[in-house]
Design a protein around this motif. Structure first.
Motif, PDB file in Angstrom:
ATOM      1  N   VAL A  73      12.821  -9.998  -3.123  1.00  0.00           N
ATOM      2  CA  VAL A  73      14.147  -9.190  -2.524  1.00  0.00           C
ATOM      3  C   VAL A  73      13.750  -8.802  -1.266  1.00  0.00           C
ATOM      4  CG1 VAL A  73      15.813  -7.425  -2.664  1.00  0.00           C
ATOM      5  CG2 VAL A  73      15.115  -8.755  -4.772  1.00  0.00           C
ATOM      6  N   PRO A  74      14.465  -9.158   0.051  1.00  0.00           N
ATOM      7  CA  PRO A  74      13.863  -8.810   1.270  1.00  0.00           C
ATOM      8  C   PRO A  74      13.752  -7.273   1.367  1.00  0.00           C
ATOM      9  CG  PRO A  74      15.338 -10.416   1.319  1.00  0.00           C
ATOM     10  CD  PRO A  74      15.662 -10.034  -0.040  1.00  0.00           C
ATOM     11  N   GLY A  75      12.730  -6.849   1.956  1.00  0.00           N
ATOM     12  CA  GLY A  75      12.500  -5.444   2.068  1.00  0.00           C
ATOM     13  C   GLY A  75      12.179  -4.598   1.202  1.00  0.00           C
ATOM     14  N   LEU A  76      12.086  -5.132  -0.171  1.00  0.00           N
ATOM     15  CA  LEU A  76      11.904  -4.283  -1.500  1.00  0.00           C
ATOM     16  C   LEU A  76      10.618  -4.621  -1.800  1.00  0.00           C
ATOM     17  CD1 LEU A  76      15.416  -4.081  -2.896  1.00  0.00           C
ATOM     18  CD2 LEU A  76      14.261  -2.349  -1.261  1.00  0.00           C
ATOM     19  N   GLY A  77      10.105  -5.799  -1.535  1.00  0.00           N
ATOM     20  CA  GLY A  77       8.755  -6.048  -2.030  1.00  0.00           C
ATOM     21  C   GLY A  77       8.511  -6.355  -3.527  1.00  0.00           C
ATOM     22  N   PHE A  78       9.772  -6.614  -4.350  1.00  0.00           N
ATOM     23  CA  PHE A  78       9.658  -7.310  -5.462  1.00  0.00           C
ATOM     24  C   PHE A  78      10.507  -8.345  -5.986  1.00  0.00           C
ATOM     25  CE2 PHE A  78      13.166  -4.342  -5.904  1.00  0.00           C
ATOM     26  CZ  PHE A  78      14.212  -5.095  -6.903  1.00  0.00           C
ATOM     27  N   ARG A 107       3.788  -1.283  -3.469  1.00  0.00           N
ATOM     28  CA  ARG A 107       5.351  -1.117  -3.372  1.00  0.00           C
ATOM     29  C   ARG A 107       5.814  -0.530  -4.256  1.00  0.00           C
ATOM     30  NH1 ARG A 107       7.182  -4.245   1.187  1.00  0.00           N
ATOM     31  NH2 ARG A 107       9.073  -3.079   0.764  1.00  0.00           N
ATOM     32  N   LEU A 108       7.074  -0.051  -4.075  1.00  0.00           N
ATOM     33  CA  LEU A 108       7.762   0.840  -5.441  1.00  0.00           C
ATOM     34  C   LEU A 108       8.943   0.364  -5.763  1.00  0.00           C
ATOM     35  CD1 LEU A 108       8.004   3.857  -6.715  1.00  0.00           C
ATOM     36  CD2 LEU A 108       9.148   4.664  -4.829  1.00  0.00           C
ATOM     37  N   ALA A 109       9.008   0.106  -7.148  1.00  0.00           N
ATOM     38  CA  ALA A 109      10.354  -0.103  -7.825  1.00  0.00           C
ATOM     39  C   ALA A 109      11.117   1.170  -7.761  1.00  0.00           C
ATOM     40  CB  ALA A 109      10.016  -0.708  -9.174  1.00  0.00           C
ATOM     41  N   GLN A 110      12.011   1.546  -6.900  1.00  0.00           N
ATOM     42  CA  GLN A 110      12.488   2.495  -6.336  1.00  0.00           C
ATOM     43  C   GLN A 110      13.099   3.581  -7.685  1.00  0.00           C
ATOM     44  OE1 GLN A 110      12.955   5.264  -4.599  1.00  0.00           O
ATOM     45  NE2 GLN A 110      13.139   3.964  -2.814  1.00  0.00           N
ATOM     46  N   TYR A 167       5.040   2.040  -9.530  1.00  0.00           N
ATOM     47  CA  TYR A 167       4.585   1.839  -8.287  1.00  0.00           C
ATOM     48  C   TYR A 167       3.199   0.907  -8.542  1.00  0.00           C
ATOM     49  CZ  TYR A 167       1.868   3.193  -4.098  1.00  0.00           C
ATOM     50  OH  TYR A 167       1.078   2.924  -3.112  1.00  0.00           O
ATOM     51  N   ASN A 168       3.206  -0.001  -7.685  1.00  0.00           N
ATOM     52  CA  ASN A 168       2.075  -0.972  -7.647  1.00  0.00           C
ATOM     53  C   ASN A 168       0.781  -0.256  -6.864  1.00  0.00           C
ATOM     54  OD1 ASN A 168      -0.073  -2.819  -7.541  1.00  0.00           O
ATOM     55  ND2 ASN A 168       1.255  -4.553  -7.110  1.00  0.00           N
ATOM     56  N   MET A 169      -0.255   0.498  -7.530  1.00  0.00           N
ATOM     57  CA  MET A 169      -0.970   1.157  -6.588  1.00  0.00           C
ATOM     58  C   MET A 169      -2.246   0.220  -6.529  1.00  0.00           C
ATOM     59  SD  MET A 169      -2.441   3.480  -9.971  1.00  0.00           S
ATOM     60  CE  MET A 169      -3.536   4.320  -8.873  1.00  0.00           C
ATOM     61  N   GLY A 170      -2.270  -1.008  -6.854  1.00  0.00           N
ATOM     62  CA  GLY A 170      -3.602  -1.888  -6.793  1.00  0.00           C
ATOM     63  C   GLY A 170      -3.328  -2.685  -5.390  1.00  0.00           C
ATOM     64  N   ASN A 171      -4.293  -3.476  -5.319  1.00  0.00           N
ATOM     65  CA  ASN A 171      -4.234  -4.346  -4.022  1.00  0.00           C
ATOM     66  C   ASN A 171      -3.957  -5.902  -4.209  1.00  0.00           C
ATOM     67  OD1 ASN A 171      -5.247  -2.393  -2.385  1.00  0.00           O
ATOM     68  ND2 ASN A 171      -7.119  -2.578  -3.300  1.00  0.00           N
TER      69      ASN A 171
END
Length: 225
Positions: A73-78, A107-110, A167-171
């Motif tokens: 999804v553009p701008g949201l990172g998922f 990136r965060l799933a809001q 929240y994806n805290m990894g790399n």
């Protein structure tokens, strides 16, 4: 007379306990359903209309492609892939919904809720920091956070209707499956619902509600619209 009342009460109790008619509505499968007096105005059911069972095939109960990531999804990172009644018709009335999410690094799933379902997730790849908020029974101005860092093979559950996040805290990309106990769980993204409503909520209301000035409100509108 007392024996008669005992038998009558027993019969009524047995009927209520085992009757297929219960004193509550089925859970709604849509956000709103406005009643109309005109029976000819529309046909709407709580879910999907069923096809003739004689016309059902194995393909109605089959879906392929959950092993592949969806489009980001553009701008949201998922990216999200959904297995729902629209692409697996056999799910209708079974109270199930399945999703795959691929979340980019950092990136965060809001913050969001599912008003009609409990969600259970299991991690396939990556590391997530995830949690949900429960209203504080002693002080309704506060909430209690239940959070956890989860890795492949771990499972975490979000109770129905509560605000939660991932929240994806990894790399590297994190991939997880979500299971819902509703065929239409609903999806309410909190910031977007507030700052990108149509028509918009008054700036004065938002400024008072979040104790911000109108400049801050305008910035938030721009970010979440």
């Amino acid at each position: 007379m007392s024996m008669w009342w005992f038998i009558t009460t027993l019969a009524i109790t047995a009927f209520i306990s085992y009757s297929p008619a219960y004193a509550y509505d089925n859970n709604p499968l849509q956000d709103i359903c406005v009643a109309v007096n005109d029976s000819q105005a529309a046909v709407f059911v709580n879910g999907k209309i069923c096809k003739d069972p004689k016309l059902a095939t194995a393909n109605d109960f089959y879906f392929s492609g959950l092993n592949v990531s969806g489009n980001v999804v553009p701008g949201l990172g998922f990216a999200s892939t959904r297995v729902a009644v629209n692409n697996m018709p056999g799910l209708n009335t079974l109270g199930m919904f399945l999703g795959r999410t691929d979340l980019e690094p950092q990136r965060l799933a809001q913050f969001h809720t599912h008003p009609r379902a409990t969600e259970l997730i299991t991690i396939l790849e990556g590391t997530l920091y995830t949690g949900f908020l429960v209203p504080d029974a002693a002080n309704f101005f506060k909430s209690r956070l239940f959070s956890k860092i989860i890795n492949p093979g771990d499972v975490f559950v979000f109770p129905k209707g509560l605000i939660h996040f991932q929240y994806n805290m990894g790399n590297k990309k994190a991939t997880y499956l979500s299971f819902f106990n509703s065929q239409n769980p609903g999806f309410v993204i909190i910031p977007n619902s507030i700052f990108a409503s149509n028509p918009p909520i008054s700036d004065n209301i938002l400024a008072k509600g979040f104790q911000l000035n109108k400049t801050d409100i305008a910035l938030l509108r721009k970010k979440f619209s």
